[in-house]
Design a protein around this motif. Structure first.
Motif, PDB file in Angstrom:
ATOM      1  N   GLY A 139     -45.722  -7.516  47.342  1.00 32.45           N
ATOM      2  CA  GLY A 139     -46.541  -8.871  47.120  1.00 32.45           C
ATOM      3  C   GLY A 139     -47.932  -8.972  47.508  1.00 32.45           C
ATOM      4  O   GLY A 139     -48.180  -8.392  48.671  1.00 32.45           O
ATOM      5  N   GLU A 140     -48.460  -9.935  47.076  1.00 34.63           N
ATOM      6  CA  GLU A 140     -49.837 -10.296  47.294  1.00 34.63           C
ATOM      7  C   GLU A 140     -49.919 -11.830  47.459  1.00 34.63           C
ATOM      8  O   GLU A 140     -49.366 -12.626  46.560  1.00 34.63           O
ATOM      9  N   VAL A 173     -47.772  -8.147  51.438  1.00 34.28           N
ATOM     10  CA  VAL A 173     -46.431  -8.376  52.112  1.00 34.28           C
ATOM     11  C   VAL A 173     -45.542  -7.426  51.365  1.00 34.28           C
ATOM     12  O   VAL A 173     -45.671  -6.653  50.274  1.00 34.28           O
ATOM     13  N   ASN A 174     -44.506  -7.209  52.230  1.00 31.62           N
ATOM     14  CA  ASN A 174     -43.322  -6.236  51.878  1.00 31.62           C
ATOM     15  C   ASN A 174     -42.647  -6.637  50.625  1.00 31.62           C
ATOM     16  O   ASN A 174     -42.394  -7.867  50.188  1.00 31.62           O
ATOM     17  N   ALA A 175     -42.314  -5.728  49.590  1.00 33.50           N
ATOM     18  CA  ALA A 175     -41.720  -6.095  48.532  1.00 33.50           C
ATOM     19  C   ALA A 175     -40.387  -6.987  48.660  1.00 33.50           C
ATOM     20  O   ALA A 175     -40.077  -7.722  47.796  1.00 33.50           O
ATOM     21  N   ARG A 207     -41.226 -10.633  49.454  1.00 32.54           N
ATOM     22  CA  ARG A 207     -41.964 -11.404  48.639  1.00 32.54           C
ATOM     23  C   ARG A 207     -41.759 -13.012  48.717  1.00 32.54           C
ATOM     24  O   ARG A 207     -42.607 -13.621  48.738  1.00 32.54           O
ATOM     25  N   ASP A 208     -40.751 -13.286  47.966  1.00 37.69           N
ATOM     26  CA  ASP A 208     -40.289 -14.831  47.953  1.00 37.69           C
ATOM     27  C   ASP A 208     -40.139 -15.346  49.160  1.00 37.69           C
ATOM     28  O   ASP A 208     -40.693 -16.376  49.474  1.00 37.69           O
ATOM     29  N   LYS A 209     -39.738 -14.423  50.257  1.00 32.37           N
ATOM     30  CA  LYS A 209     -39.469 -15.288  51.636  1.00 32.37           C
ATOM     31  C   LYS A 209     -40.788 -15.603  52.289  1.00 32.37           C
ATOM     32  O   LYS A 209     -40.938 -16.549  52.805  1.00 32.37           O
ATOM     33  N   ASP A 210     -41.875 -14.745  52.280  1.00 24.31           N
ATOM     34  CA  ASP A 210     -43.085 -14.776  52.741  1.00 24.31           C
ATOM     35  C   ASP A 210     -43.842 -15.785  52.186  1.00 24.31           C
ATOM     36  O   ASP A 210     -44.467 -16.673  53.069  1.00 24.31           O
TER      37      ASP A 210
END
Length: 374
Positions: free
Chosen positions: A64-65, A123-125, A128-131
């Motif tokens: 994720g970005e 961010v880690n795959a 993604r949503d959590k971050d």
């Protein structure tokens, strides 16, 4: 070689721009973090060795970005991330921990400073949503910076191995040999403009991670393989990516680190700047936990052929002193290796330990490293 990717059956898996190329190449596809991803092509061991000795191509588009922009972007990230973001110059990347108020790790991330007021955070795959939700809730100075989830805007490939610099340079026409580690360029790559070519990686080898505009990225995969053929490049799946990172003693979220683990427990003190001005979210708790945390991550070299797996218990003097977080047969070092969270006093190099491998004792010793690039 066995590498476990355990996920429930999912029928609506997402696909990266390179999915058709993986299928055409005969890759074994598996669900991972909601994506249909290649776990291996010709085999994990062969792919692992190829990266150590030549060069490999990875699809990491599932990562994720998050884009943070504005006059207070640096100040906001200085509070949210553990490293000293203020020291980043445009064109520099930096490894960081994203921490919670109790000093645990929400995720480990890479921050790329594109301009004075423009950052991309990878961010880690699986997070993604959590971050993005965490950034949305906790990013300060929102009057001076904007936040955007760009996870669907970017594809990402990694070119890793001793010949990686030759392959990447040929694809972007830049002098990458002189580009320092954790530095990057915004340039053309495989005839695609607007790419970020960064000298970063997760394998323990030299190499590059390249962010490409997702809607233009698909032709890049066969182009990289074509240009890299002379160097012996081959596609590499998630299985070898995991064994490579473990052999290099790199941590994996959900294994060595999680929202209860302090960066200091995971030997990430080098990215945890507790003395930076103003601190960061979770820094006070991390300082307090120096005295109260009782465990620390250790690298274990096992004797014999038994292979430790995550969750297996670690023993000393007839008692349980920790648990394995990751384990495998190191394809390049040639013996079983593991990372384990053990009692702090037993994490010293040279300490003898043992692991219960399905009712059998596997003796081991704490070591400094498994593999170091020459």
């Amino acid at each position: 070689m066995r590498v476990a990717f355990r996920e429930p059956l999912v029928t609506d898996l997402r696909r990266t721009p390179f999915h058709a190329h993986h299928v055409a190449a005969g890759a074994r596809m598996v669900p991972f973090a909601g994506w249909d991803m290649p776990v291996q092509y010709r085999g994990i061991t062969g792919e692992h060795v190829a990266v150590r000795e030549k060069v490999g191509l990875f699809d990491v588009s599932h990562m994720g970005e998050i884009r943070v922009r504005g006059p207070k972007a640096a100040e906001a990230l200085q509070w949210l991330l553990s490293n000293d973001v203020a020291k980043l110059a445009p064109g520099q990347a930096q490894y960081n921990a994203l921490c919670n108020p109790s000093g645990g790790i929400v995720d480990d991330v890479f921050a790329y400073r594109i301009a004075e007021d423009d950052f991309l955070v990878c961010v880690n795959a699986s997070n993604r949503d959590k971050d993005f939700a965490w950034f949305s809730e906790h990013l300060p100075h929102r009057d001076g910076c904007t936040l955007e989830d760009q996870g669907d805007a970017w594809a990402q490939v990694a070119i890793q191995g001793p010949r990686g610099v030759d392959v990447a340079a040929a694809l972007c026409g830049e002098d990458l040999a002189s580009l320092g580690r954790h530095r990057f360029l915004v340039t053309r790559f495989a005839d695609i403009p607007g790419c970020i070519v960064a000298r970063t990686g997760y394998t323990g080898e030299d190499g590059f991670e390249i962010f490409l505009p997702a809607d233009e990225a698909e032709p890049a995969w066969p182009r990289v393989l074509e240009v890299g053929a002379e160097a012996g490049i081959e596609p590499i799946g998630l299985g070898a990516r995991d064994t490579l990172r473990l052999e290099a003693r790199n941590v994996l979220y959900g294994h060595e680190i999680d929202d209860t683990t302090s960066p200091l427990q995971a030997n990430l003190g080098w990215i945890t700047k507790l003395k930076k001005e103003g601190g960061f979210l979770g820094s006070d708790a991390i300082v307090a936990r120096k005295e109260t945390d009782t465990t620390k991550l250790a690298a274990l070299k096992l004797d014999g052929k038994r292979i430790a797996r995550d969750g297996m218990t670690v023993h000393a003097d007839g008692r349980v002193v920790g648990r394995v977080t990751s384990g495998t047969l190191g394809p390049y070092v040639g013996h079983p290796i593991a990372l384990a969270m053990v009692e702090k006093g037993l994490a010293t190099v040279g300490t003898p330990l043992s692991i219960d491998v399905r009712g059998n004792e596997a003796t081991a010793a704490v070591v400094d490293a498994f593999y170091k690039r020459s």
